[in-house]
Design a protein around this motif. Structure first.
Motif, PDB file in Angstrom:
ATOM      1  N   GLN A 129       0.783  -1.233   0.000  1.00  0.00           N
ATOM      2  CA  GLN A 129       0.000   0.000   0.000  1.00  0.00           C
ATOM      3  C   GLN A 129       0.818   1.288   0.000  1.00  0.00           C
ATOM      4  OE1 GLN A 129      -0.635  -2.376   2.632  1.00  0.00           O
ATOM      5  NE2 GLN A 129      -2.156  -3.386   1.369  1.00  0.00           N
ATOM      6  N   LYS A 149       0.839   6.892  -0.081  1.00  0.00           N
ATOM      7  CA  LYS A 149      -0.011   5.771  -0.473  1.00  0.00           C
ATOM      8  C   LYS A 149       0.227   5.479  -1.944  1.00  0.00           C
ATOM      9  CE  LYS A 149      -2.957   5.077   3.067  1.00  0.00           C
ATOM     10  NZ  LYS A 149      -2.834   3.847   3.819  1.00  0.00           N
ATOM     11  N   SER A 152      -4.071   3.026  -6.441  1.00  0.00           N
ATOM     12  CA  SER A 152      -4.727   1.721  -6.545  1.00  0.00           C
ATOM     13  C   SER A 152      -5.318   1.493  -7.902  1.00  0.00           C
ATOM     14  CB  SER A 152      -5.799   1.544  -5.509  1.00  0.00           C
ATOM     15  OG  SER A 152      -6.410   2.718  -5.105  1.00  0.00           O
TER      16      SER A 152
END
Length: 152
Positions: A129, A149, A152
């Motif tokens: 992550q 981060k 995604s």
């Protein structure tokens, strides 16, 4: 404050790389004394490329798998260096602490920043992550200076 310095360091590295591309390979203005000192200090240097600015000389080269950038003043005195490498080239004390403290992270790469009076290691870690940058001194004292981060 450290968070503000790291982006500046990254920008400086990028600018150094770009400026080196402009002046690469020209060692005609480099003094024989500096060239001899360089070759004595780095006898195994490969892909050596010199650059010159108004107030300094910069040299990029590889030693084995380590990419190195060194800056000298016009008198040939060492100013600073950057070395880029993998975790296997870290000092043992730092590697052991890193593996213990961040056992669940993978080392992506290391940037070693050296000046006359200081050596610091910026270690880029990753997990599924996050991207994390850990700064370590020569004694192995570590602190997180960046954390992002992953997309995604």
């Amino acid at each position: 404050m450290v968070r503000r310095l790291f982006p500046q360091l990254f920008l400086a590295c990028c600018l150094l790389t770009l400026s080196t591309g402009v002046f690469a390979g020209t060692d005609g203005n480099i003094s024989d004394k500096l060239l001899q000192a360089f070759h004595k200090t780095f006898p195994d240097a490969q892909q050596v490329k010199w650059a010159e600015t108004e107030d300094r000389y910069m040299v990029n080269f590889k030693q084995g798998e380590i990419l190195t950038k060194v800056e000298y003043d016009k008198d040939g005195n060492f100013l600073n260096s950057l070395r880029y490498y993998s975790e296997k080239s870290l000092p043992v004390n730092i590697l052991c602490r890193l593996q213990k403290k961040y056992a669940d992270k993978k080392v992506f790469g290391v940037t070693e920043v050296t000046s006359d009076s200081n050596v610091e290691y910026y270690i880029k870690l990753e997990d599924a992550q996050n991207w994390i940058t850990v700064k370590s001194n020569v004694d192995g004292l570590m602190q997180v200076v960046e954390k992002y981060k992953k997309a995604s």
